[in-house]
Structures are given as C-alpha cells and as structure tokens.
Design an enzyme around this catalytic site. Structure first.
Site, short mmCIF file in Angstrom:
data_model
loop_
_atom_site.label_atom_id
_atom_site.label_comp_id
_atom_site.label_asym_id
_atom_site.label_seq_id
_atom_site.Cartn_x
_atom_site.Cartn_y
_atom_site.Cartn_z
N GLY A 275 9.77 -12.93 -6.18
CA GLY A 275 8.68 -13.86 -5.93
C GLY A 275 8.42 -14.75 -7.15
O GLY A 275 8.12 -15.93 -7.01
N ASN B 40 -3.28 -10.36 -4.69
CA ASN B 40 -2.67 -9.04 -4.94
C ASN B 40 -3.68 -7.98 -5.35
O ASN B 40 -3.48 -6.80 -5.11
CB ASN B 40 -1.58 -9.15 -6.01
CG ASN B 40 -1.98 -10.03 -7.18
OD1 ASN B 40 -2.34 -11.18 -7.00
ND2 ASN B 40 -1.93 -9.46 -8.36
N HIS C 3 10.56 -6.64 -2.36
CA HIS C 3 10.07 -5.28 -2.66
C HIS C 3 8.62 -5.05 -2.25
O HIS C 3 8.11 -3.95 -2.37
CB HIS C 3 10.32 -4.91 -4.13
CG HIS C 3 9.43 -5.58 -5.13
ND1 HIS C 3 8.32 -4.97 -5.64
CD2 HIS C 3 9.50 -6.79 -5.73
CE1 HIS C 3 7.74 -5.78 -6.54
NE2 HIS C 3 8.45 -6.89 -6.59
N THR D 79 26.22 -15.56 -7.50
CA THR D 79 26.68 -14.74 -6.38
C THR D 79 25.52 -13.96 -5.80
O THR D 79 24.71 -13.39 -6.53
CB THR D 79 27.80 -13.79 -6.85
OG1 THR D 79 28.85 -14.61 -7.40
CG2 THR D 79 28.36 -12.96 -5.71
N CYS E 196 -2.54 -4.23 -19.71
CA CYS E 196 -2.57 -3.74 -21.08
C CYS E 196 -1.62 -4.60 -21.90
O CYS E 196 -0.43 -4.37 -21.91
CB CYS E 196 -2.15 -2.29 -21.13
SG CYS E 196 -2.35 -1.57 -22.75
N1 PLP Z 1 2.89 -13.18 -6.47
C1 PLP Z 1 2.06 -12.19 -6.11
C2 PLP Z 1 0.81 -12.51 -5.38
C3 PLP Z 1 2.38 -10.88 -6.43
O1 PLP Z 1 1.56 -9.88 -6.09
C4 PLP Z 1 3.58 -10.62 -7.14
C5 PLP Z 1 3.93 -9.24 -7.54
O2 PLP Z 1 3.05 -8.40 -7.73
C6 PLP Z 1 4.41 -11.69 -7.46
C7 PLP Z 1 4.03 -12.97 -7.11
C8 PLP Z 1 5.69 -11.49 -8.19
O3 PLP Z 1 6.66 -10.99 -7.33
P1 PLP Z 1 8.00 -10.35 -7.93
O4 PLP Z 1 7.65 -9.02 -8.45
O5 PLP Z 1 8.92 -10.30 -6.77
O6 PLP Z 1 8.46 -11.28 -8.97
#
Ligand code: PLP
Length: 388
Positions: free
Chosen positions: A69, A148, A200, A240, A328
C-alpha cells in the site's frame, strides 16, 4: 500463539490463499518468458487479476501490481513532483497513515504546497474546510477511505462532489488499504481517480499491493512510475512480478467475494458485543469514532488514566495481541496523531488501545478478553498516578 486481535496491522493468510501458494510453489517460470514455463505463470497471473478485479469491482486493465500500500500511495503522490508548478498543490487530511503523511512532508520539502484538513471528534473530515481549500490550482486531493486506527469511513461521494464543483481538474486519490476486505467495495462506482490496496490487510501475504487507476490508459500520462526498467504492468511498474503474492491475493479475493457479506455482519456483531460489554463493565472510557460510520471490525478505546502501552503488555501476557496508536520513535512515545487530531489531548491519545477483529475471531474470545480487561484495567488504575 495469542488470540489475534490486530487485523488492521495485518491479517493471517486465508486458507484459500495458503492452498494457492502451496499449489503454485513449483511454478517458477518468469511470466515475461515466451516458453511454456513462463506462459503457465502468465496465465495464472491473469486468473488472479480477474479475481482481484471482480472483487474490487474494477476493470482488469486498471490494476497495477505494486509491493504494498505504501508504494501505491507514494506512486501517486510523488507524481506531483513532475506536474506544472501551478498544479503542485496537494490537499490531504491530518489523520492519514504515515504512507501518505510522510510522503506529503517529503513533497513539502521539495516545493509542493500541502494543506491538511482537520477532523471532528468523530474522526470525519471538515467538509467546509475542504471546500475553502479547493481552487482551480488544486492538483491532487488524497483522502483515506477508512482510518487504520479508529476505522472511520470518510464520505467519499460527498467529498468527490465538492472536489468536482470547486476543482474539476483535481486528481482524487484514496488510500483504501483499510477498506478493502473489511467493507464491500466497488471502486469503479466510486468517484475517485485512484486507490491503494494492500494484500496483507485482506488475508493475502505481505509484499503485494495494488494501485487502482481508473481509466489507466487515459490517466497514465499524469503519473510517473517509481520504478523504471522492464515492461511489466504496461511499463508503469517495472520488476519481475511477485508471482506467489499475486496468486495468493487472487485466491484470497475469490474467497472473500463469496464470504464477505456474512463476515461483515458476523464481525460487526463481535465488535458491537465487545463494546457493549466493555461499556457495561469498565467506567471512564471513550470509544473513539463510535458515532461515525466505521469499518465493522475496528474498536479503538481510550481507557482514561492509564497508558495504552501498559494495557497492551498486560494483554499480551494474558494471550491477546492488540495495538496502540502510539509510534515509538526516536526513543520517545509520541501520542497517536489520529487521536490527537480528534481530541487534542495527549492524555486521551496515550490511553488508547485498538482492537481489530477479523475472520478468525469469535464471541467466545471476546468474553475472555473482557474478563481479562476488567481485571487488568482495575489493577493498572490502582497504581496510576493519574487515577483519582
Ligand atoms: N495505508 C493505511 C491506511 C494502512 O493502514 C497501511 C498499513 O497499515 C498502509 C497504508 C501501508 O500499507 P503497507 O503495509 O502495505 O505498505
């Protein structure tokens, strides 16, 4: 292993994803090779892309595989560095994931003008502030779909309408990492230009992400790849392919497509049951974002007068994996920027725990968790100098 209640951090592999990985282990060909070994893998990748496109409600041509992400977010935001000066204006929010916020700070250091929208106490962005910030020179608006830490869902339709009225040419990106797999998505029906997804977080392995770009062929000229090299992903993201990750994500999406409706309701029931039990049995708590539209599995609770980290450690010892919003960094515990944006109070921000439920959790686990919480919160409050 602990009872895992940290599904916003990452998710366990879906059994179907695991099965797909095992079956695929001997397919080692490079999908770019013309011979049979390569073609077999290419076919499998196409199958996976079809499952992913179907699950997300998008055209297969609009999917770009990335590593995560964060990479997807970086690709969109850093493209601004190559836009005309008058369009180098970014609007984002104060509660984004660091994959957006740190990239925005990097952009600021490199001449991009960035504005951050505030949120209210329920974790929803201030729409009139957005309206006031937008103008004909707004280049990019990046607003997360679901948060998140507290799970709040932003009103993307309304946001898009405001953007289209005030800045019809602005590019609208959403970080949908915490929405995919948690609520039903149809990204092509959403009024956005692009979205980031992470494997993931939806029961696929780490190391595979998606960048969805609506009408990719038309919009690619606005965007600049982060990785140059081979012709993979139509030359937009060289390297790849992570073939195992892609196949597993395809299998996870196929499985989630058929189970998601029921799972959403089941997980919502678990979360709501948990919050009711905690509210009935533990005083002086705040359920962050409770009055907003939230993803069903997230429950972020501030237990006043104690530190989130001590609760986390106690729960870990008792066999439960949860998380705090604090990061942290450089040896000092910073309060969560999301909770600070909501409450503007470090004490409240410090005392919060995120419980994120997923497809492997049950009501029985919640009963045990609440029992442990009641006991541990009481012990911690008795020794806390902040308790009255
Ligand atoms: N964006 C949000 C809202 C997320 O919660 C996270 C991961 O916690 C990410 C982006 C980053 O994703 P990745 O761990 O696949 O880089």
């Amino acid at each position: 292993m602990n009872v895992y209640l940290d599904n916003n951090a990452t998710t366990p592999l879906h059994p179907e994803a695991k099965k797909a990985i095992v079956e695929f282990l001997d397919y080692f060909g490079n999908p770019s090779s013309m011979h049979l070994d390569g073609r077999l893998v290419k076919e499998k990748i196409l199958w996976a892309k079809e499952q992913i496109a179907d699950f997300l409600g998008v055209a297969i041509e609009d999917i770009i595989f990335t590593s995560c992400g964060s990479e997807s977010n970086n690709t969109i935001l850093k493209s601004m560095l190559f836009w005309p000066k008058e369009k180098q204006n970014l609007i984002t929010t104060s509660i984004e994931h660091p994959a957006i916020l740190e990239t925005a700070r990097f952009l600021e250091k490199n001449g991009i003008n960035v504005k951050y929208i505030d949120v209210n106490q329920d974790g929803i962005i201030n729409l009139s502030q957005l309206e006031n910030l937008l103008n004909k020179n707004t280049g990019l608006v990046s607003i997360m779909y679901a948060n998140n830490e507290i799970g709040t869902i932003q009103p993307l339709e309304k946001i898009a309408q405001i953007i289209r009225e005030k800045s019809p040419d602005a590019f609208f990106h959403t970080d949908a990492v915490q929405a995919a797999g948690k609520i039903k998505l149809n990204l092509s029906n959403l009024p956005i230009d692009s979205a980031s997804i992470s494997g993931h977080k939806l029961y696929a392995p780490k190391g595979i992400g998606i960048l969805y770009i609506k009408d990719f062929d038309k919009k690619r000229k606005l965007l600049t790849p982060l990785i140059h090299g081979g012709h993979q992903e139509k030359g937009f993201r060289a390297g790849t392919e992570n073939t195992l990750g892609i196949i597993a994500l395809g299998a996870a999406c196929k499985a989630l497509k058929s189970e998601l409706d029921l799972e959403i309701e089941r997980i919502r029931k678990i979360r709501d049951y948990f919050e009711t039990k905690v509210s009935e049995n533990i005083k002086d708590i705040i359920i962050n974002g409770k009055d907003s539209n939230r993803v069903p599995g997230t429950s972020n609770i501030t237990f006043k007068y104690i530190e989130g980290e001590s609760i986390l450690l106690k729960l870990d010892l008792q066999g439960f994996s949860v998380s705090t919003g604090s990061a942290c960094s450089t040896g000092s515990l910073e309060p969560s920027h999301v909770l600070m944006a909501l409450h503007k109070n470090p004490e409240i921000a410090h005392g919060s725990i995120r419980f994120s439920f997923g497809r492997e959790n049950s009501l029985e686990q919640v009963d045990r968790l609440v029992e442990v919480l009641i006991k541990e919160i009481d012990i911690l409050r008795k020794i806390s100098p902040l308790s009255k």
